[in-house]
Write an enzyme that holds these catalytic residues in place. Structure first.
Site, PDB file in Angstrom:
ATOM      1  N   SER A 126      33.708 104.582  -0.407  1.00 14.10           N
ATOM      2  CA  SER A 126      32.597 103.684  -0.118  1.00 14.10           C
ATOM      3  C   SER A 126      32.170 103.837   1.333  1.00 14.10           C
ATOM      4  O   SER A 126      32.956 104.243   2.182  1.00 14.10           O
ATOM      5  CB  SER A 126      32.999 102.237  -0.382  1.00 14.10           C
ATOM      6  OG  SER A 126      32.000 101.360   0.119  1.00 14.10           O
ATOM      7  N   HIS A 127      30.920 103.488   1.621  1.00 16.23           N
ATOM      8  CA  HIS A 127      30.441 103.468   2.998  1.00 16.23           C
ATOM      9  C   HIS A 127      31.162 102.410   3.806  1.00 16.23           C
ATOM     10  O   HIS A 127      31.234 102.482   5.020  1.00 16.23           O
ATOM     11  CB  HIS A 127      28.942 103.146   3.030  1.00 16.23           C
ATOM     12  CG  HIS A 127      28.083 104.326   2.723  1.00 16.23           C
ATOM     13  ND1 HIS A 127      28.127 104.977   1.525  1.00 16.23           N
ATOM     14  CD2 HIS A 127      27.167 104.978   3.479  1.00 16.23           C
ATOM     15  CE1 HIS A 127      27.265 105.982   1.553  1.00 16.23           C
ATOM     16  NE2 HIS A 127      26.677 105.997   2.728  1.00 16.23           N
ATOM     17  N   SER A 128      31.673 101.398   3.118  1.00 12.37           N
ATOM     18  CA  SER A 128      32.304 100.278   3.809  1.00 12.37           C
ATOM     19  C   SER A 128      33.788 100.233   3.475  1.00 12.37           C
ATOM     20  O   SER A 128      34.172 100.267   2.304  1.00 12.37           O
ATOM     21  CB  SER A 128      31.622  98.979   3.361  1.00 12.37           C
ATOM     22  OG  SER A 128      32.510  97.904   3.447  1.00 12.37           O
TER      23      SER A 128
END
Lengths: 242, 212
Positions: free
Chosen positions: A9-11
Site C-alpha cells: 500500500s502507499h500508506s
C-alpha cells in the site's frame, strides 16, 4: 505451512490495518506489509525494497499472493517480480483484487490450506457491491448481497434446511463468518445462507446479520445434513460468544 | 568526445540540483491535477541517489544508471518511482558494460528508457503523461543522430523536444494516472511528469555540454 500474503500500500497504516483485519481470521498465515517509501521517515508511496523484503518474509515454500492498492503499487510489485528468478516468480501471484476484501478472502483461503492459485482466485472473487435500491432502511442488509440467490438447480435431491435466530450480541461478524465459511468448505455440500454462498466469508459478512436476526440455511449434497447441523450448533452456541 | 561514467554521474547530480530548484514548481503543477507530491518525491529520490553516488564504485555509465534506478524505485514513492526506475534500468541494460557512449548509444539508451516507461505505465502519446515528453525526445535524438550530430547535440535535441512536448501536454485531457480521475478538468494544466522528464533531459544535455 500455508501460502503467504504481501500487502502493498502507499500508506504503511493501510498495510498494517489490512493485515490486522485479515490476520484475525487467519492466525497461521504469514502476512507481510510493504507500505510507504523506504526513506526515513517513511512517506506515502511504494518501495521496491520493502516489497522485496516482504516477499522474503511471507514465502515459506508454498508461494505468495501479493495484494496492492492504487496504480503505482501495482507497478512496484510488477518490478519486484521482474527481479526474481523464474523459479521463485512461478510461485507468486498478483491478482487484480480489491485490497481489503481480497486480503480477507485470500487469508481465509490460505488458512484453509488453499494453493497459491486458489488463494489468488479467492482474492479476485471477493468484491462485495451493495445495490442501494435493494436496501431497506433499518432492515438487514441481507437482500443487498450479490450473487445468485438460488443456484440449487431443480432439486434432484431435496434440500436440508434450518433456521435460527442469532443470539449473540455481534451476530454473524467477521470471525464467525470466517469459521463457518472454512468449515463448510471442507464438507461435500452446496450451502446457501440467507441466499448467499455459505462458503464465501465476504458474502456472509455482507449479510450484516446482527443480534436477533434470522439465519436461514439450505444445503444439498451428500453432507447436507452435516452442514445444517454444524451451522445450527454454531448459531445456537452464539459462535462461542454467549 | 564520447560520454563516460563521469558524465553519467554528473548528470544524476545535476538532476538532484535541478529538481531541488524546481521542487515547488513541480508541486504546484501536481497540486492542480494530482496529489501535490511530485516535486517532493523527485527531490527526495534523487537526493537519495546522490548519497549513494558519494559512496563511489560505479565505473561505467550503465552502473551509474542501475544504481539510480534501484534507489529511485525505493525512495521516490508514487508512480514516478517505478516509472523513472524502469527508465534508468532499461537505459543501463541498453548500455551494458560500455565505458563510453557514442551518439548512436545515446539514441539507444534514450529509446530503451522510453520503451521501459511505456511498458510499465501502459500509456500512449497524448495521454498527458511522461511519454509526451519522452517520445518527441527520442524522435528528435534519432533525427539528430542520423544527421551526424555529436552526443552533446543529440542530447540537446532530445531536451528541446522534451520541453516542447511537456508544454504541449497543457491542453490535453489526462487518460492515465491520478489526473485521469479529473477528466476534462485536467485540461489547461501541464503534466508534472512530462515537465520533470524535460528537466532531467535538459540536465543531461547541460552536463554533457560542460564536459566538452
Amino acid at each position: 505451512m500455508t501460502v503467504g500474503l504481501v500487502i502493498v500500500s502507499h500508506s504503511s497504516k493501510i498495510a498494517e490495518g489490512v493485515i490486522e483485519l485479515a490476520a484475525q481470521m487467519a492466525p497461521n498465515v504469514r502476512i507481510a506489509a510493504a507500505g510507504g517509501t523506504s526513506d526515513s521517515p517513511s512517506r506515502i508511496g511504494t518501495s521496491l525494497e520493502k516489497v522485496q523484503s516482504a516477499l522474503d518474509e511471507a514465502e515459506q515454500g508454498d508461494g505468495v499472493v501479493v495484494l496492492t492498492d492504487l496504480g503505482s503499487a501495482v507497478m512496484t510489485a510488477e518490478m519486484t517480480l521482474e527481479f526474481l528468478s523464474p523459479d521463485t516468480r512461478s510461485r507468486i501471484r498478483l491478482p487484480q483484487a480489491a485490497l481489503v476484501e481480497g486480503a480477507v478472502a485470500a487469508a481465509v483461503q490460505a488458512e484453509s490450506g488453499g494453493t497459491v492459485d486458489e488463494v489468488a482466485s479467492a482474492a479476485e472473487r471477493a468484491v462485495v457491491s451493495i445495490d442501494p435500491e435493494s436496501l431497506e432502511p433499518f432492515v438487514s442488509h441481507g437482500s443487498a448481497a450479490p450473487g445468485p440467490s438460488a443456484p440449487l438447480e431443480a432439486a434432484a435431491e431435496p434440500a436440508v434446511t434450518g433456521a435460527w435466530t442469532l443470539p449473540n450480541k455481534m451476530g454473524l461478524h467477521a470471525r464467525p463468518a470466517a469459521v463457518i465459511a472454512r468449515a463448510l468448505t471442507d464438507l461435500d455440500a452446496e450451502v446457501t445462507i440467507n441466499g448467499v454462498d455459505g462458503k464465501s466469508v465476504m458474502l456472509l459478512m455482507s449479510l450484516a446479520l446482527g443480534e436477533g436476526k434470522e439465519l436461514r440455511a439450505e444445503a444439498t449434497g451428500p453432507e447436507a445434513q452435516k452442514a445444517i447441523e454444524y451451522i445450527g450448533g454454531e448459531v445456537k452456541a452464539g459462535f462461542g460468544e454467549l | 568526445m564520447a560520454l563516460t561514467a563521469q558524465w553519467a554521474e554528473a548528470w544524476i547530480r545535476e538532476c538532484s540540483q535541478v529538481l531541488t530548484e524546481h521542487r515547488t514548481a513541480l508541486i504546484e503543477l501536481d497540486r492542480a491535477i494530482g496529489d501535490a507530491d511530485h516535486g517532493e518525491n523527485m527531490q527526495r529520490g534523487f537526493a537519495a541517489v546522490v548519497a549513494k553516488l558519494d559512496a563511489g564504485g560505479q565505473e561505467t555509465p550503465g552502473a551509474v544508471f542501475k544504481l539510480t534506478a534501484m534507489t529511485l524505485m525505493s525512495t521516490v514513492g508514487g508512480a514516478a518511482g517505478p516509472l523513472y526506475g524502469t527508465a534508468f534500468l532499461r537505459a543501463a541494460t541498453a548500455l551494458g558494460d560500455a565505458a563510453e557512449i557514442d551518439p548512436a548509444a545515446v539514441v539507444g539508451f534514450l529509446t530503451a528508457a522510453r520503451d521501459g516507461v511505456v511498458a510499465r505505465g501502459k500509456a500512449e502519446p497524448g495521454d498527458k503523461t511522461m511519454i509526451d515528453a519522452w517520445t518527441p525526445a527520442v524522435e528528435a535524438a534519432d533525427t539528430a543522430q542520423s544527421a551526424g550530430a555529436s552526443a552533446v547535440e543529440v542530447l540537446e535535441a532530445a531536451a528541446n523536444a522534451a520541453q516542447a512536448g511537456a508544454l504541449a501536454t497543457e491542453p490535453l485531457i489526462a487518460r492515465k494516472g491520478r489526473a485521469s480521475y479529473l477528466g476534462e478538468r485536467s485540461a489547461g494544466h501541464r503534466d508534472p511528469g512530462a515537465q520533470s522528464s524535460a528537466l532531467i533531459l535538459q540536465a543531461a544535455a547541460d552536463t554533457a555540454g560542460r564536459q566538452q
